[in-house]
Each structure stands twice: as C-alpha cells, then as structure tokens.
Write a protein that holds these residues in place. Structure first.
Motif, short mmCIF file in Angstrom:
data_model
loop_
_atom_site.label_atom_id
_atom_site.label_comp_id
_atom_site.label_asym_id
_atom_site.label_seq_id
_atom_site.Cartn_x
_atom_site.Cartn_y
_atom_site.Cartn_z
N ALA A 28 2.18 12.04 4.78
CA ALA A 28 2.52 11.93 5.91
C ALA A 28 1.70 12.13 7.12
O ALA A 28 1.80 11.62 8.14
N ASP A 29 0.53 12.87 6.78
CA ASP A 29 -0.78 13.11 7.67
C ASP A 29 -1.61 11.90 7.66
O ASP A 29 -2.81 12.15 8.28
N VAL A 30 -1.40 10.83 6.94
CA VAL A 30 -2.47 9.73 6.86
C VAL A 30 -1.86 8.43 7.55
O VAL A 30 -0.25 8.13 7.19
N GLN A 31 -2.19 7.92 8.34
CA GLN A 31 -1.82 6.78 9.06
C GLN A 31 -2.56 5.52 9.01
O GLN A 31 -3.90 5.65 8.83
N LEU A 32 -2.05 4.26 8.74
CA LEU A 32 -2.85 3.05 8.79
C LEU A 32 -3.49 2.68 10.21
O LEU A 32 -2.78 2.57 10.94
N ALA A 33 -4.74 2.51 10.09
CA ALA A 33 -5.24 2.31 11.53
C ALA A 33 -5.51 0.58 11.59
O ALA A 33 -5.50 0.21 12.85
N ALA A 34 -6.20 0.09 10.70
CA ALA A 34 -6.63 -1.31 10.56
C ALA A 34 -6.68 -1.89 9.53
O ALA A 34 -6.70 -1.13 8.52
N ARG A 94 0.18 -14.74 11.94
CA ARG A 94 0.74 -15.17 10.87
C ARG A 94 0.89 -14.04 9.84
O ARG A 94 1.51 -14.01 8.79
N HIS A 95 0.00 -13.07 10.19
CA HIS A 95 0.17 -11.81 9.15
C HIS A 95 1.30 -10.86 9.63
O HIS A 95 1.61 -10.70 10.92
N THR A 96 1.86 -10.12 8.68
CA THR A 96 2.83 -9.07 8.92
C THR A 96 2.43 -7.76 8.31
O THR A 96 2.24 -8.00 7.04
N VAL A 97 2.68 -6.48 8.90
CA VAL A 97 2.67 -5.36 8.42
C VAL A 97 3.85 -4.74 8.47
O VAL A 97 4.19 -4.58 9.88
N THR A 98 4.57 -4.15 7.64
CA THR A 98 5.86 -3.36 7.81
C THR A 98 5.64 -1.96 7.15
O THR A 98 5.33 -2.08 5.95
N GLU A 99 6.05 -0.99 7.77
CA GLU A 99 5.97 0.23 7.24
C GLU A 99 7.25 0.69 6.53
O GLU A 99 8.33 0.43 6.88
N VAL A 100 7.17 1.50 5.48
CA VAL A 100 8.21 1.88 4.74
C VAL A 100 8.30 3.44 4.42
O VAL A 100 7.05 3.94 4.05
N LEU A 130 0.77 -1.28 -0.20
CA LEU A 130 0.03 0.08 0.05
C LEU A 130 0.84 1.08 0.27
O LEU A 130 1.77 1.35 0.96
N GLY A 131 0.99 2.06 -1.08
CA GLY A 131 1.97 2.99 -1.19
C GLY A 131 1.23 4.41 -1.64
O GLY A 131 0.17 4.56 -1.58
N ASP A 132 2.01 5.50 -1.69
CA ASP A 132 1.73 6.96 -1.76
C ASP A 132 0.99 7.36 -0.98
O ASP A 132 0.08 8.14 -0.80
N VAL A 133 1.10 6.98 0.35
CA VAL A 133 0.34 7.39 1.92
C VAL A 133 1.02 8.69 2.07
O VAL A 133 2.29 8.69 2.55
N HIS A 137 4.95 7.54 2.86
CA HIS A 137 5.16 6.20 3.21
C HIS A 137 4.17 5.24 2.73
O HIS A 137 3.29 5.43 2.08
N GLY A 138 4.65 3.91 3.01
CA GLY A 138 3.66 2.87 2.77
C GLY A 138 3.80 1.81 3.62
O GLY A 138 4.43 1.61 4.54
N TYR A 139 3.07 0.66 3.28
CA TYR A 139 3.10 -0.56 4.27
C TYR A 139 2.96 -1.73 3.24
O TYR A 139 2.31 -2.01 2.32
#
Length: 558
Positions: free
Chosen positions: A361-367, A384-390, A356-359, A397-399
């Motif tokens: 800076a004032d937008v964050q992933l909540a769920a 077993r799921h993983t979420v990594t912020e880039v 998930l990209g082109d996010v 930023h992206g996830y």
C-alpha cells in the motif's frame, strides 16, 4: 487525551507538533521537563510513532506529579511544547481520570522504559514464612533506626540496607498513597538482576522496605519481574514469549493500548500456546492495529511493527490477585517482499497484457520504460498503452499494462529458420516508496512468439476505370516479394505498365487501369466481359507462391 485502565495517554499529530516536540509535567511545585531519564524514573513513556503519524505520552496513575485522591481520582497536568514557524508554542493539557477496574492487591507494570509495582497497604500476612523472609528480617531487626530503609536482594546475594534518600538519588521511587505502596525503577539498575525463567530472559528487582518499631519490625516486600524476550518472526507471525507462572488464571491481549480477552484475540487470528512452562503469543502480520513499512536496500523489503499490550492475571497460594501488564514494541526483521509480474498476454489479441502485482500500500507506480522509451503512468487518451490499477482487500494493489504488438516501441524479430515471429517488450517499472519518494526499479522481459505467420493480404475494390489494391503494411512484410506474374512489383514496373502506385510507411496503394498489362479477360459475350487481375506473394528465396489476391471486374459494352 484518553483515560485507560491503568494509565493516561496523550497523542499529538506529528504534523502539528513540528520539530523536536517535548512534554513537561506540571504540579503545584513547578514545571518539570520530561527527559528520557526523568521519564523512566517518574512513570512516563514518550514515544515518536512515525507509522501512526503521532507522538505519544503514557503516564502511570502513580506517576510523580499526578494529583491522587484516594487512588480513585487522578488529575494530570502537562505542557506540550510544539514548534510553529520556528517558534516554540506551549499548550497546556489537563485531564482527570478514574480507573474503570478496581485495584488488585498487587499490580506490576512492565513499561518500555521502567518497572513499577504497587501493593495494597492493608493486607494480611501470608500463610507461610519462607527462607527469604527470614533472610530479610535479620538486618531489619538489627537496625538501630526507626526510619524507613530499603534492602535489595540480587539472586542469592543480599545487599546492605540503604536509607530512602540514598535510594531516591539512585533513581528509585517509593511512594505511599491512600491505600497503596508504590515502587518504580528504570531498567538496568545496579540492584536489579537478569535471569532466565524457562528459557525466557527476565529482569528482576526485589526490594524490601522495613522500619523497626521498638520490639517489632514492619516489612513490605516489593518484587517486580519483567520478561525481556526479544520477539522473532515465524511464518507470517510475530512471536513473543513470557514464562508461564504458577496459578496463572487469565491472559488479555491487544495492540495500541487496547486489551481484549484471550478468546476474542484468538478469534482475530492470534495464537496463544503453552509449552515447556512458557507462554507463546503469535500475532499475525495482518492483525488489525499492526503497521508495516516498505524499505529499499538492494531490493524491496518490509517490516511489521506491533505495539503489544499484554496482561497476565495471577493468583498466589493465598488467592491474592496480581496483575502484570506489559507494553512492548515488537518489530520483525526486514523480510523480502518482491513484487511479481505475470504475463497474461493472449496471442490472438495481438496485445501484450502484463500484470504487476503484490505491490504494498505504501508503494506506488510512478513511471514505466518500454524498451528504453519513458512512458508516464498517466497516459493520454491518444496513447495506445493503458495502465489500470487493481486494488486487493489485503492492503496490496497491482497494475495491468497493455501494449499492442504493432506499437512502435515493441521490438520485432523474425527467424526464418524457425519460422517464428518474435515480439519483445523489455519493461522497467519505476516504483516509489511513500512518503519519502524513494525509487525502486522492477524489471521484466516479455516475449510473444507467433509461429503461424500469414503472408501479406491485399484489399481489392472495383471502379469504373479498373481495380484498386490496398495493403496496410506490417513491420515484417519485407520478408515477402509482391509480384505481378513473374515480375516483382516495383515503382519502375508500375510506371512501365501504366499502374498508379503510392507506397509509404503506412500502406501500399496500387490502381490498375483496365486493359493494362496483367489483366486476363474471360467470359466475353455480346453484352459484357470480365477482367481479372492477380497479385502474387512469393518467398524471395524459393520463389514459391505463398498467397495471391485475385479480383475480377465485370464491365458491360457501351
């Protein structure tokens, strides 16, 4: 509190000032609340800048209640009224400033809410006399009073003179300092007029001060012209235009009250172009000092905001310098800024990988919702799921989300006609806009197709009593039949032949004791013999054997 070239600035943090903060000007005569109307009249600009997190007061060096010593030392006194726990608290603020640049013979300030012009009071007459000069001289010469009066000119119309007290009641300010004459007016006054210069809208106020002294007339011509162009967005730039004036020698540009030379600004990505007698200033969206804001309506949008500070230096035909300075807030319209998803899944890894990209800076992933199942972003170690912020250098930023194919939330379908196994993941990303925590939902549907589908395969091991088979279940193993010879393996068949079988949702375990039905014995000698047992996997519709698991047990005679 900071002293700038031509104004004094106070910035107060919004978290400190509370609700509805306000300023007051203070001098020996008393305390004067700076209302919107009073600010435009007296040379103040008050702005609340939420993206910068503060409110700001700019005060002209020639503002009404400033102590001016020889146009060189200016002392400011203000009260800031803030609210703390429901109570108004007053803070006294004062500072003394001296301009870092010498005053030009003529200076014009085009603030957000007023125009101000100041001219040097000791200046030689111009080299030539123009028609407008004679037009203004006639009523001045016919005046019967020696009191100073003001006469406004509006386009081709010359208005009748008025005395200074009447002009002040109408919102105009005239002041005489040690070495300068100052004139200030709010925008939109009845005596100002609008026109277009080279296609750019301009507001002009032309005031002539005069006093008849016996057989001669003293006249001071005060003209302020401010470009009122509404900026526009063009391919990643914020564009603002002003008319190019004859004898223009220099431009200085900056954001947030900081000026730099044109060449320095261009090195930072600004573009300054001249065409059709117009100067076009283009500010890149990512210019340092600009601000962006995300907005949710039916989708995600963004807007860029710039507090432009611009200076134009002019020389007239007599080589007298005029400095024109603009303070303008420029804002782009709402621009679509959708986030994007990329399917980075590698089939051989049997794991969904979604970016998930082109996010902004004032937008964050909540769920995240995976096929309707809510999964918080802060997954536990057991998940077993993983979420990594880039994080990227362009303030986005992206996830990266990873989900194994065999996770229970993944949907599985099998097409026998196409011989395709389809893993499906419907994702609902819940994004939150800061600081107001407004939610936005981005949907993505990811499908992984596997065409080379292997039939079930058993692990086999020998023991002293026989052979053990183990099959770890896959969700689609029901598509095949497991057989012993020509018979399908069932719990009834196992009991009939003496097999020991357990079958749950995780695995199938089958213990086949030696000498039970289904063994084939080979290479029997006086010392040992070999027993072989085979499990077949068949297509239930064609009975075709697709694979088999064979295990041979070697046993000596005792």
């Amino acid at each position: 509190m900071e002293c700038r070239d031509r104004f004094f600035m106070i910035a107060a943090d919004l978290s400190f000032t509370g609700v509805e903060p306000r300023f007051e000007a203070v001098d020996e005569a008393g305390v004067f609340p700076i209302t919107e109307q009073y600010a435009a009249k007296c040379g103040y600009g008050v702005n609340v800048l939420p993206l910068r997190g503060h409110m700001e007061l700019r005060a002209s060096y020639f503002s009404c209640h400033t102590d001016n010593q020889d146009d060189e030392v200016f002392t400011f006194n203000f009260n800031l009224i803030a609210t703390h726990e429901g109570k108004a608290v007053t803070y006294a603020l004062n500072k003394t400033c001296s301009p870092t640049l010498p005053w030009s013979p003529r200076e014009i300030t085009c603030e957000a809410n007023y125009m101000e012009v100041s001219v040097k009071s000791e200046i030689t007459c111009p080299s030539g006399t123009k028609k407008d000069d004679w037009n203004a001289l006639k009523p001045a010469h016919g005046s019967i009073t020696s009191d100073w009066q003001v006469m406004f000119q509006r386009a081709e119309e010359q208005l009748p003179p008025m005395n200074m007290s009447v002009a002040r009641k109408q919102g105009y300010v005239f002041d005489v300092t040690e070495g300068r004459i100052v004139f200030r007016t709010p925008y939109g006054q009845p005596d100002s007029f609008s026109m277009k210069m080279n296609g750019v809208p301009v507001e002009v106020v032309h005031a002539t001060l005069f006093s008849r002294q016996r057989w001669f007339v003293l006249m001071v011509d005060l003209v302020a012209a401010c470009a009122m162009h509404v900026s526009y967005e063009d391919s990643g730039y914020m564009v603002w235009e002003i008319p190019e004036v004859l004898y223009s020698t220099q431009f200085n540009i900056g954001l947030n009250d900081e000026l730099v030379e044109q060449a320095v600004a261009e090195d930072k990505g600004y573009i300054v172009e001249k065409y059709n007698a117009t100067v076009k200033i283009s500010i890149p969206h990512d210019a340092l000092g600009g601000y962006r804001k995300s907005v949710v309506i039916d989708q995600l949008y963004e807007s860029y905001i710039f507090h432009l500070y611009f200076e134009q230096i002019l020389l007239d035909e007599d080589r007298l310098e005029t400095r024109v300075r603009f303070q303008r807030t420029l804002a782009t319209p709402l621009l679509p800024r959708p986030v994007v998803t990329e399917n980075r899944t590698v089939l051989e890894e049997h794991t969904f990988t979604v970016y998930l990209g082109d996010v902004s800076a004032d937008v964050q992933l909540a769920a995240i919702y995976l096929n309707g199942h809510e999964c918080p972003v802060s997954f536990t170690n057991a998940s077993r799921h993983t979420v990594t912020e880039v994080v990227h250098p362009n303030n986005t930023h992206g996830y990266i989300l990873t989900v194994p194919f065999d996770d229970p939330v993944v949907q599985l379908q099998f097409s026998k006609e196409a011989a395709v196994l389809e893993y499906g993941l419907y994702i609902n990303f819940t994004l939150t806009l800061l600081p107001k925590n407004v939610s936005y939902y981005h949907l993505a549907s990811i499908v992984a197709l596997i065409t080379d589908i292997p039939p079930p395969a058993f692990d086999a091991a020998c023991s002293e009593s026989g052979i053990s088979f183990r099959l770890d279940h896959r969700p689609y193993d029901y598509l095949w039949e497991i057989c012993i010879g020509s018979d399908m393996l069932t719990s009834e068949l196992a009991a009939q032949h003496g097999y020991i079988m357990s079958n749950d949702s995780q695995s199938l375990l089958l213990d086949v004791p030696l000498f039970t039905h289904g063994y084939e014995y080979k290479n029997i000698t006086l010392k040992e013999f070999f027993g072989t047992f085979e499990i077949l996997v068949r297509d239930p519709e064609t009975s075709e054997v697709l694979s088999s698991t064979i295990k041979t047990l070697s046993l000596p005679y005792y």
